[in-house]
Design a protein around this motif. Structure first.
Motif, PDB file in Angstrom:
ATOM      1  N   GLY A  17       0.960  -1.143  -0.053  1.00 31.26           N
ATOM      2  CA  GLY A  17      -0.506   0.080  -0.288  1.00 31.26           C
ATOM      3  C   GLY A  17       0.622   1.049   0.339  1.00 31.26           C
ATOM      4  O   GLY A  17      -0.223   1.875  -0.013  1.00 31.26           O
ATOM      5  N   LYS A  18       1.999   1.284  -0.533  1.00 29.47           N
ATOM      6  CA  LYS A  18       2.579   2.617  -0.180  1.00 29.47           C
ATOM      7  C   LYS A  18       1.400   3.594  -1.200  1.00 29.47           C
ATOM      8  O   LYS A  18       2.282   4.376  -0.717  1.00 29.47           O
ATOM      9  CB  LYS A  18       4.262   2.084  -1.347  1.00 29.47           C
ATOM     10  CG  LYS A  18       5.245   1.037  -0.576  1.00 29.47           C
ATOM     11  CD  LYS A  18       6.084   1.030  -1.493  1.00 29.47           C
ATOM     12  CE  LYS A  18       6.531  -0.400  -2.568  1.00 29.47           C
ATOM     13  NZ  LYS A  18       5.543  -1.139  -2.317  1.00 29.47           N
ATOM     14  N   THR A  19       1.417   3.273  -2.506  1.00 32.07           N
ATOM     15  CA  THR A  19       0.831   4.532  -3.311  1.00 32.07           C
ATOM     16  C   THR A  19      -0.100   4.705  -2.474  1.00 32.07           C
ATOM     17  O   THR A  19      -0.489   5.896  -2.403  1.00 32.07           O
ATOM     18  CB  THR A  19       0.264   4.057  -4.798  1.00 32.07           C
ATOM     19  OG1 THR A  19       1.338   2.643  -5.428  1.00 32.07           O
ATOM     20  CG2 THR A  19       0.021   4.857  -5.319  1.00 32.07           C
ATOM     21  N   VAL A  78       2.769  -4.865   6.043  1.00 32.82           N
ATOM     22  CA  VAL A  78       1.749  -5.625   5.758  1.00 32.82           C
ATOM     23  C   VAL A  78       1.415  -7.488   5.646  1.00 32.82           C
ATOM     24  O   VAL A  78       2.553  -8.060   5.245  1.00 32.82           O
ATOM     25  CB  VAL A  78       0.870  -5.501   4.526  1.00 32.82           C
ATOM     26  CG1 VAL A  78      -0.203  -5.944   4.336  1.00 32.82           C
ATOM     27  CG2 VAL A  78       1.021  -3.725   5.213  1.00 32.82           C
ATOM     28  N   PRO A  79       0.647  -8.140   6.472  1.00 30.61           N
ATOM     29  CA  PRO A  79       1.202  -9.759   6.225  1.00 30.61           C
ATOM     30  C   PRO A  79       1.128 -10.420   4.855  1.00 30.61           C
ATOM     31  O   PRO A  79       0.129  -9.580   3.827  1.00 30.61           O
ATOM     32  CB  PRO A  79      -0.405 -10.595   7.342  1.00 30.61           C
ATOM     33  CG  PRO A  79      -0.767  -9.024   8.446  1.00 30.61           C
ATOM     34  CD  PRO A  79      -0.212  -7.915   7.436  1.00 30.61           C
ATOM     35  N   ALA A  80       1.443 -11.465   4.698  1.00 31.02           N
ATOM     36  CA  ALA A  80       2.178 -11.928   3.261  1.00 31.02           C
ATOM     37  C   ALA A  80       1.079 -11.706   2.942  1.00 31.02           C
ATOM     38  O   ALA A  80       1.041 -11.808   1.043  1.00 31.02           O
ATOM     39  CB  ALA A  80       2.765 -12.995   2.966  1.00 31.02           C
ATOM     40  N   ASP A  81      -0.488 -13.020   3.149  1.00 30.47           N
ATOM     41  CA  ASP A  81      -1.901 -13.023   2.314  1.00 30.47           C
ATOM     42  C   ASP A  81      -2.544 -11.650   2.272  1.00 30.47           C
ATOM     43  O   ASP A  81      -2.923 -11.595   1.043  1.00 30.47           O
ATOM     44  CB  ASP A  81      -2.272 -14.328   3.461  1.00 30.47           C
ATOM     45  CG  ASP A  81      -3.054 -13.510   4.819  1.00 30.47           C
ATOM     46  OD1 ASP A  81      -2.125 -11.998   4.912  1.00 30.47           O
ATOM     47  OD2 ASP A  81      -3.734 -13.708   5.581  1.00 30.47           O
ATOM     48  N   GLN A  82      -2.480 -10.717   2.374  1.00 30.16           N
ATOM     49  CA  GLN A  82      -2.819  -9.584   2.448  1.00 30.16           C
ATOM     50  C   GLN A  82      -2.388  -8.794   1.559  1.00 30.16           C
ATOM     51  O   GLN A  82      -2.953  -8.502   0.302  1.00 30.16           O
ATOM     52  CB  GLN A  82      -3.230  -8.328   3.350  1.00 30.16           C
ATOM     53  CG  GLN A  82      -4.252  -9.664   4.730  1.00 30.16           C
ATOM     54  CD  GLN A  82      -4.126  -7.959   5.578  1.00 30.16           C
ATOM     55  OE1 GLN A  82      -3.857  -6.475   5.991  1.00 30.16           O
ATOM     56  NE2 GLN A  82      -4.312  -8.154   7.024  1.00 30.16           N
ATOM     57  N   ARG A 101      -3.269  -8.109  -2.631  1.00 29.07           N
ATOM     58  CA  ARG A 101      -3.774  -6.522  -3.405  1.00 29.07           C
ATOM     59  C   ARG A 101      -2.926  -7.009  -4.659  1.00 29.07           C
ATOM     60  O   ARG A 101      -3.305  -6.065  -5.509  1.00 29.07           O
ATOM     61  CB  ARG A 101      -3.215  -5.949  -2.929  1.00 29.07           C
ATOM     62  CG  ARG A 101      -3.626  -5.525  -1.506  1.00 29.07           C
ATOM     63  CD  ARG A 101      -3.110  -5.377  -0.197  1.00 29.07           C
ATOM     64  NE  ARG A 101      -3.654  -4.149   0.894  1.00 29.07           N
ATOM     65  CZ  ARG A 101      -3.018  -4.143   2.578  1.00 29.07           C
ATOM     66  NH1 ARG A 101      -2.086  -3.228   1.676  1.00 29.07           N
ATOM     67  NH2 ARG A 101      -3.785  -3.681   3.342  1.00 29.07           N
ATOM     68  N   ILE A 102      -1.318  -7.955  -4.405  1.00 25.54           N
ATOM     69  CA  ILE A 102      -0.999  -7.828  -5.745  1.00 25.54           C
ATOM     70  C   ILE A 102      -1.456  -8.821  -6.707  1.00 25.54           C
ATOM     71  O   ILE A 102      -1.296  -7.924  -7.938  1.00 25.54           O
ATOM     72  CB  ILE A 102       0.745  -9.071  -5.268  1.00 25.54           C
ATOM     73  CG1 ILE A 102       1.261  -8.033  -4.302  1.00 25.54           C
ATOM     74  CG2 ILE A 102       1.109  -9.065  -6.258  1.00 25.54           C
ATOM     75  CD1 ILE A 102       2.492  -8.751  -3.872  1.00 25.54           C
ATOM     76  N   ILE A 103      -2.205  -9.366  -6.632  1.00 24.06           N
ATOM     77  CA  ILE A 103      -3.174 -10.357  -7.498  1.00 24.06           C
ATOM     78  C   ILE A 103      -4.395  -9.396  -8.317  1.00 24.06           C
ATOM     79  O   ILE A 103      -4.111  -8.996  -9.548  1.00 24.06           O
ATOM     80  CB  ILE A 103      -4.312 -11.272  -7.197  1.00 24.06           C
ATOM     81  CG1 ILE A 103      -3.366 -12.530  -6.450  1.00 24.06           C
ATOM     82  CG2 ILE A 103      -5.050 -12.047  -7.876  1.00 24.06           C
ATOM     83  CD1 ILE A 103      -3.340 -13.862  -6.099  1.00 24.06           C
ATOM     84  N   GLY A 148       0.389  -1.298   6.686  1.00 24.02           N
ATOM     85  CA  GLY A 148       0.433  -0.673   4.875  1.00 24.02           C
ATOM     86  C   GLY A 148      -0.224   0.977   5.081  1.00 24.02           C
ATOM     87  O   GLY A 148      -1.081   1.915   5.888  1.00 24.02           O
ATOM     88  N   GLY A 149      -0.662   1.029   4.098  1.00 23.36           N
ATOM     89  CA  GLY A 149      -1.502   1.818   3.350  1.00 23.36           C
ATOM     90  C   GLY A 149      -2.403   2.863   3.765  1.00 23.36           C
ATOM     91  O   GLY A 149      -3.036   3.795   3.859  1.00 23.36           O
ATOM     92  N   LEU A 150      -3.536   1.240   4.138  1.00 25.98           N
ATOM     93  CA  LEU A 150      -4.979   1.309   5.273  1.00 25.98           C
ATOM     94  C   LEU A 150      -5.061   1.957   6.578  1.00 25.98           C
ATOM     95  O   LEU A 150      -6.117   2.286   6.636  1.00 25.98           O
ATOM     96  CB  LEU A 150      -5.653   0.144   5.245  1.00 25.98           C
ATOM     97  CG  LEU A 150      -5.404  -0.596   3.394  1.00 25.98           C
ATOM     98  CD1 LEU A 150      -6.676  -1.454   3.783  1.00 25.98           C
ATOM     99  CD2 LEU A 150      -6.969   0.537   2.711  1.00 25.98           C
ATOM    100  N   ASN A 151      -3.466   2.397   6.783  1.00 26.12           N
ATOM    101  CA  ASN A 151      -3.113   3.253   7.874  1.00 26.12           C
ATOM    102  C   ASN A 151      -4.067   4.429   7.782  1.00 26.12           C
ATOM    103  O   ASN A 151      -2.673   5.436   8.056  1.00 26.12           O
ATOM    104  CB  ASN A 151      -2.229   2.304   8.806  1.00 26.12           C
ATOM    105  CG  ASN A 151      -2.445   2.930   9.873  1.00 26.12           C
ATOM    106  OD1 ASN A 151      -2.510   3.789  10.293  1.00 26.12           O
ATOM    107  ND2 ASN A 151      -1.507   2.336  11.192  1.00 26.12           N
ATOM    108  N   GLU A 152      -4.983   5.191   7.696  1.00 22.76           N
ATOM    109  CA  GLU A 152      -4.887   6.575   8.305  1.00 22.76           C
ATOM    110  C   GLU A 152      -3.850   7.081   9.780  1.00 22.76           C
ATOM    111  O   GLU A 152      -4.105   8.129   8.788  1.00 22.76           O
ATOM    112  CB  GLU A 152      -6.563   6.488   7.938  1.00 22.76           C
ATOM    113  CG  GLU A 152      -6.927   6.722   6.459  1.00 22.76           C
ATOM    114  CD  GLU A 152      -8.779   6.759   5.641  1.00 22.76           C
ATOM    115  OE1 GLU A 152      -8.676   7.899   6.849  1.00 22.76           O
ATOM    116  OE2 GLU A 152      -9.056   6.477   5.286  1.00 22.76           O
TER     117      GLU A 152
END
Length: 202
Positions: free
Chosen positions: A13-15, A129-133, A137-139, A183-187
């Protein structure tokens, strides 16, 4: 110029985090330098062979050029940032002019694997961020914007993305000054980082 690094595994979630920061800061105060623009140019090899290259290894990035451009920005010079196509796996002819600003955000999965780049950063943030999450997102991302099927994405993930994450990216988190859980979802993290930037701008 104050230079902030934002790193984390692919799909962390860097972007999204960068967008969250930009929404809270005057845009004219910030320049963004993406690591992905500095993939080495492989246009001299056949397209089929380019698809087989490992783009999650630190050697895939032209660190010397990236470091030189950071130094140019620090010295007040506008740079011509390279551009890269995920569809052709090659550098494009077009460049994007980036002018020096008070704040420079440098983002990418591998930036903390380069000591050269780390030494140029004033603050280093790592998205945890956990690998499964991240895989989910990658897919979605690679199917939507990089023209790959789900099977192609999953195959690449297990062949290169996950091994390279474990070998290079995960250890590089030790360079970070700040870990962002979720990650990026952490507002709240975006708010905190934006507040720190605004304080620097004062």
């Amino acid at each position: 110029m104050y230079i902030i690094g934002i790193a984390g595994g692919s799909g962390s979630g860097k972007t999204t985090l960068v967008d969250g920061i930009l929404s809270r800061i005057p845009r004219e105060e910030i320049a963004i330098l993406p690591q992905d623009a500095y993939y080495r140019d492989n246009s001299d090899i056949p397209l089929e062979d380019r698809f087989k290259l490992n783009y999650d290894h630190p050697d895939s990035i032209e660190w010397e050029l990236m470091s030189k451009d950071i130094e140019s920005l620090k010295s007040g010079q506008t740079i011509n940032c390279p551009t890269y196509s995920y569809l052709t796996c090659a550098r494009l002819e077009e460049t994007i002019p980036i002018a020096p600003k008070n704040i420079l955000l440098v983002e990418g999965i591998l930036i903390y694997t380069s000591q050269m780049i780390c030494d140029q950063l004033d603050m280093k943030i790592f998205l945890e961020v956990p690998a499964d999450q991240r895989l989910t997102r990658i897919i979605q991302r690679d199917m939507d914007s990089r023209g790959r099927t789900a099977l192609e994405v999953i195959d690449r993930y297990y062949k290169t993305v996950r091994p390279m994450h474990e070998e290079f990216i995960e250890p590089s988190r030790q360079q970070a000054d700040m870990l962002v859980m979720g990650g990026g979802l952490n507002e709240k993290a975006a708010e905190f980082i934006a507040a720190a930037i605004l304080e620097k701008l004062k």
